[in-house]
Design a protein around this motif. Structure first.
Motif, PDB file in Angstrom:
ATOM      1  N   LEU A  37     -18.642  -1.292  33.260  1.00 33.40           N
ATOM      2  CA  LEU A  37     -19.635  -2.089  33.974  1.00 33.40           C
ATOM      3  C   LEU A  37     -19.584  -3.510  33.447  1.00 33.40           C
ATOM      4  CD1 LEU A  37     -22.805   0.211  33.995  1.00 33.40           C
ATOM      5  CD2 LEU A  37     -21.055  -0.004  35.757  1.00 33.40           C
ATOM      6  N   LYS A  38     -19.362  -4.457  34.345  1.00 33.84           N
ATOM      7  CA  LYS A  38     -19.357  -5.871  33.978  1.00 33.84           C
ATOM      8  C   LYS A  38     -20.657  -6.481  34.475  1.00 33.84           C
ATOM      9  CE  LYS A  38     -16.806 -10.187  34.549  1.00 33.84           C
ATOM     10  NZ  LYS A  38     -15.609 -10.806  35.142  1.00 33.84           N
ATOM     11  N   PHE A  39     -21.466  -6.983  33.531  1.00 40.51           N
ATOM     12  CA  PHE A  39     -22.759  -7.575  33.858  1.00 40.51           C
ATOM     13  C   PHE A  39     -22.674  -9.083  33.833  1.00 40.51           C
ATOM     14  CE2 PHE A  39     -23.936  -3.368  32.529  1.00 40.51           C
ATOM     15  CZ  PHE A  39     -25.010  -3.049  33.338  1.00 40.51           C
ATOM     16  N   LEU A  40     -23.318  -9.700  34.806  1.00 43.61           N
ATOM     17  CA  LEU A  40     -23.472 -11.151  34.806  1.00 43.61           C
ATOM     18  C   LEU A  40     -24.364 -11.505  33.616  1.00 43.61           C
ATOM     19  CD1 LEU A  40     -22.828 -13.704  36.523  1.00 43.61           C
ATOM     20  CD2 LEU A  40     -25.029 -13.353  37.639  1.00 43.61           C
ATOM     21  N   PRO A  41     -23.985 -12.492  32.798  1.00 47.65           N
ATOM     22  CA  PRO A  41     -24.811 -12.847  31.633  1.00 47.65           C
ATOM     23  C   PRO A  41     -26.231 -13.240  32.041  1.00 47.65           C
ATOM     24  CG  PRO A  41     -22.700 -13.991  31.561  1.00 47.65           C
ATOM     25  CD  PRO A  41     -22.797 -13.335  32.904  1.00 47.65           C
ATOM     26  N   LYS A  42     -27.187 -12.898  31.188  1.00 43.96           N
ATOM     27  CA  LYS A  42     -28.611 -13.138  31.472  1.00 43.96           C
ATOM     28  C   LYS A  42     -28.903 -14.589  31.842  1.00 43.96           C
ATOM     29  CE  LYS A  42     -30.648  -9.189  29.631  1.00 43.96           C
ATOM     30  NZ  LYS A  42     -30.514  -8.241  30.692  1.00 43.96           N
ATOM     31  N   HIS A  43     -28.244 -15.544  31.159  1.00 44.42           N
ATOM     32  CA  HIS A  43     -28.542 -16.962  31.427  1.00 44.42           C
ATOM     33  C   HIS A  43     -28.065 -17.409  32.813  1.00 44.42           C
ATOM     34  CE1 HIS A  43     -24.400 -17.324  29.873  1.00 44.42           C
ATOM     35  NE2 HIS A  43     -24.339 -18.442  30.556  1.00 44.42           N
ATOM     36  N   LEU A  44     -27.249 -16.586  33.479  1.00 43.11           N
ATOM     37  CA  LEU A  44     -26.777 -16.940  34.823  1.00 43.11           C
ATOM     38  C   LEU A  44     -27.515 -16.192  35.934  1.00 43.11           C
ATOM     39  CD1 LEU A  44     -22.911 -17.130  34.221  1.00 43.11           C
ATOM     40  CD2 LEU A  44     -24.537 -19.015  34.393  1.00 43.11           C
ATOM     41  N   LEU A  45     -28.417 -15.281  35.579  1.00 49.87           N
ATOM     42  CA  LEU A  45     -29.113 -14.484  36.588  1.00 49.87           C
ATOM     43  C   LEU A  45     -29.969 -15.322  37.531  1.00 49.87           C
ATOM     44  CD1 LEU A  45     -30.111 -11.330  34.520  1.00 49.87           C
ATOM     45  CD2 LEU A  45     -28.410 -11.466  36.363  1.00 49.87           C
ATOM     46  N   CYS A  46     -30.439 -16.461  37.078  1.00 50.70           N
ATOM     47  CA  CYS A  46     -31.256 -17.342  37.925  1.00 50.70           C
ATOM     48  C   CYS A  46     -30.409 -18.359  38.679  1.00 50.70           C
ATOM     49  CB  CYS A  46     -32.289 -18.080  37.074  1.00 50.70           C
ATOM     50  SG  CYS A  46     -33.471 -16.958  36.321  1.00 50.70           S
ATOM     51  N   ASP A  47     -29.121 -18.382  38.419  1.00 51.37           N
ATOM     52  CA  ASP A  47     -28.201 -19.341  39.034  1.00 51.37           C
ATOM     53  C   ASP A  47     -27.578 -18.690  40.271  1.00 51.37           C
ATOM     54  OD1 ASP A  47     -26.002 -20.918  39.749  1.00 51.37           O
ATOM     55  OD2 ASP A  47     -25.504 -21.413  37.661  1.00 51.37           O
ATOM     56  N   GLU A  48     -28.080 -19.072  41.452  1.00 49.30           N
ATOM     57  CA  GLU A  48     -27.603 -18.457  42.696  1.00 49.30           C
ATOM     58  C   GLU A  48     -26.102 -18.671  42.912  1.00 49.30           C
ATOM     59  OE1 GLU A  48     -29.070 -16.234  44.711  1.00 49.30           O
ATOM     60  OE2 GLU A  48     -30.684 -16.331  43.242  1.00 49.30           O
ATOM     61  N   GLU A  49     -25.587 -19.823  42.504  1.00 52.27           N
ATOM     62  CA  GLU A  49     -24.150 -20.086  42.642  1.00 52.27           C
ATOM     63  C   GLU A  49     -23.343 -19.123  41.771  1.00 52.27           C
ATOM     64  OE1 GLU A  49     -20.967 -23.610  41.686  1.00 52.27           O
ATOM     65  OE2 GLU A  49     -22.953 -24.218  42.387  1.00 52.27           O
ATOM     66  N   ALA A  50     -23.800 -18.873  40.558  1.00 52.85           N
ATOM     67  CA  ALA A  50     -23.108 -17.935  39.664  1.00 52.85           C
ATOM     68  C   ALA A  50     -23.153 -16.524  40.232  1.00 52.85           C
ATOM     69  CB  ALA A  50     -23.728 -17.967  38.272  1.00 52.85           C
ATOM     70  N   LYS A  51     -24.299 -16.135  40.787  1.00 47.57           N
ATOM     71  CA  LYS A  51     -24.416 -14.804  41.396  1.00 47.57           C
ATOM     72  C   LYS A  51     -23.479 -14.672  42.597  1.00 47.57           C
ATOM     73  CE  LYS A  51     -28.611 -12.915  41.624  1.00 47.57           C
ATOM     74  NZ  LYS A  51     -30.071 -12.774  41.784  1.00 47.57           N
ATOM     75  N   THR A  52     -23.357 -15.748  43.365  1.00 46.21           N
ATOM     76  CA  THR A  52     -22.445 -15.742  44.523  1.00 46.21           C
ATOM     77  C   THR A  52     -20.997 -15.614  44.069  1.00 46.21           C
ATOM     78  OG1 THR A  52     -23.997 -17.058  45.823  1.00 46.21           O
ATOM     79  CG2 THR A  52     -21.699 -17.057  46.555  1.00 46.21           C
TER      80      THR A  52
END
Length: 125
Positions: A37-52
């Motif tokens: 499982l690869k998780f997006l780092p917590k500091h990027l969870l609020c960054d919509e561009e990073a989530k995209t």
């Protein structure tokens, strides 16, 4: 995260970390198999561009089917955690192997060819 259950995945151990995520070995409790499982780092969870970008990475990788590229099973967001579930491949990283021993020219060529074949397949898609 160790011992936590996200969706139907029980986190067993951390196996790696990079700029776009932290990777854990996990037990898929529905299909009784080991996955990564690869998780997006917590500091990027609020960054919509990073989530995209994270979702785009999963979608692009899921379109690939090659022996030198891990298989993507799903991408999901559960309890505020964005993750990619992928095939778990047993073994050591190249970095770990290089710490343990030196390789012959043939060994280096074999490894390089496998990497190049995977990259070539990805670029063709």
């Amino acid at each position: 995260m160790i011992g936590k259950t996200i969706s139907h995945y029980r986190i067993l151990e951390k196996i790696g970390e990079g700029g776009m995520g932290v990777v854990y070995k996990a037990q898929d409790t529905k299909l009784d198999r080991i996955v990564a499982l690869k998780f997006l780092p917590k500091h990027l969870l609020c960054d919509e561009e990073a989530k995209t970008r994270f979702a785009h990475e999963a979608k692009a990788a899921s379109a690939l089917n090659h022996p030198n590229i891990t298989t993507i099973h799903e991408v999901d967001e559960v309890e505020g955690e964005c993750f990619i579930c992928m095939e778990y491949v047993e073994g050591k990283s190249i970095k770990e192997m290089l710490k343990e021993k030196t390789f012959s020219m043939q060994g280096i060529l074999n490894m390089s060819i496998q990497i190049a074949e995977g990259l070539n397949a990805a670029h063709k898609r």
